[in-house]
Enzyme design. Structure first.
Site, PDB file in Angstrom:
ATOM      1  CB  THR A  71      -0.936  -0.005   1.221  1.00 38.50           C
ATOM      2  OG1 THR A  71      -1.703  -1.218   1.213  1.00 38.50           O
ATOM      3  CG2 THR A  71      -1.891   1.173   1.203  1.00 38.50           C
ATOM      4  CE1 TYR A 120       1.289 -10.460   1.117  1.00 37.86           C
ATOM      5  CE2 TYR A 120       2.411  -8.488   0.363  1.00 37.86           C
ATOM      6  CZ  TYR A 120       1.254  -9.188   0.588  1.00 37.86           C
ATOM      7  OH  TYR A 120       0.032  -8.620   0.279  1.00 37.86           O
ATOM      8  CE  LYS A 152       0.193  -8.449   4.161  1.00 38.05           C
ATOM      9  NZ  LYS A 152       0.585  -7.106   3.709  1.00 38.05           N
TER      10      LYS A 152
END
Length: 305
Positions: free
Chosen positions: A56, A143, A169
């Site tokens: 983000t 991730y 994640k």
């Protein structure tokens, strides 16, 4: 690092995780003053950790020098009140460089992004992650997304060889695969939901023991984001259903109109509520006027939920 490994794991395992956008000025340069104000506003809410320069936050569009500034400003602003997690990745060499910069700036960990572009065999992904983990004392959250998705056996091998690997994640949304990883690895790692607009997966995540997730919409509807998380954890299914139906489903429909809108809409939302952070950088694009109008209506709905 200001937090112990155990404290970072605890923060990541229970509480809403925030992922701030990165502020750019009218010329597209990093705006440190605006970013400081954003972070102060973020941590005035009920969150448990701050992930800076993440997806983000347009990690993929930051130079190493800009990244250093982003992480430094974040660590100075948060000032030990919450763990600060930065990002790393792209290649082994760049991953080491970003991890070193994060360590020097005082971050508490890194979110290890997938390697750039190329398809990867499992043993290559494990080696990629291991070499970056071995280069830093920081806590590492892997991730599991894009071309960097590890299976249960590979996660187990990586966890066995890297004591500073503390979390995974999920960025894929394959609940079966994630459940297999969790049941195989157990509490050696902490697990974080991380698909775009992770709230839409929140109930499924919770059912297999994933208590936290990354909230991008927190950037422009923080009160609703915190309420949703609180009601989800309290088991208030009717409230969760109402917020999902009234806000998250139409937001996801809008997000799915164009690749990259998982970031672009967040920047547009921040501007709508009077906390602008500039435009996204190419190759992303900002929403059209019609899409922005639809987002404004959703912000109004969220403020009433």
């Amino acid at each position: 690092m200001k937090f112990s490994r155990a404290a970072v794991k605890e923060a990541l395992g229970d509480g809403l995780l925030s992922f701030p956008i990165t502020d750019f000025d009218k010329e597209g340069r990093f705006d440190a003053d605006s970013y400081r104000r954003r972070l102060e506003w973020f941590i005035s809410h009920d969150i448990s950790a701050v992930f800076v320069a993440g997806g983000t936050g347009e990690f993929f569009n930051l130079s190493l020098d800009e990244y250093r500034d982003v992480v430094r400003v974040a660590v100075e602003t948060v000032a030990g009140r919450l763990p600060v997690i930065a990002s790393s990745g792209l290649s082994v060499a760049s991953g080491r460089a970003f991890a070193k910069a994060a360590e020097e700036a005082g971050a508490d960990g890194i979110l290890l992004m997938p390697p750039y572009l190329t398809e990867c065999p499992q043993e290559g992904l494990v080696e990629y992650a291991r070499e970056i983990c071995d280069s830093t004392e920081l806590n590492v959250i892997y991730y599991n997304r894009g071309n960097g998705v590890l299976d249960a056996g590979s996660v187990q091998a990586l966890a066995a060889s890297c004591p500073n690997l503390i979390g995974l994640k999920d960025g894929k949304g394959d609940i079966q695969a994630l459940n297999k990883i969790i049941k195989t690895i157990g509490d050696r790692l902490v697990y974080v939901g991380g698909v775009p607009t992770a709230e839409i997966f929140a109930e499924a995540y919770l059912a297999i023991g994933v208590n936290t997730y990354s909230s991008a919409v927190f950037n422009f509807v923080p009160d609703m984001a915190v309420k949703f998380y609180r009601e989800l954890r309290a088991g208030n299914a009717e409230v969760v259903k109402r917020i999902t139906s009234d806000f998250f489903i139409p937001f996801v429909d809008l997000r799915d109109r164009k690749p990259g809108y998982a970031v672009s809409l967040i920047k547009a939302g921040a501007e709508i509520i009077g906390r602008p952070a500039g435009s996204v950088r190419a190759p992303l694009v900002m929403p059209t006027p019609e899409e922005r109008s639809r987002l404004e209506k959703l912000v109004g709905i969220a403020q009433q939920l």
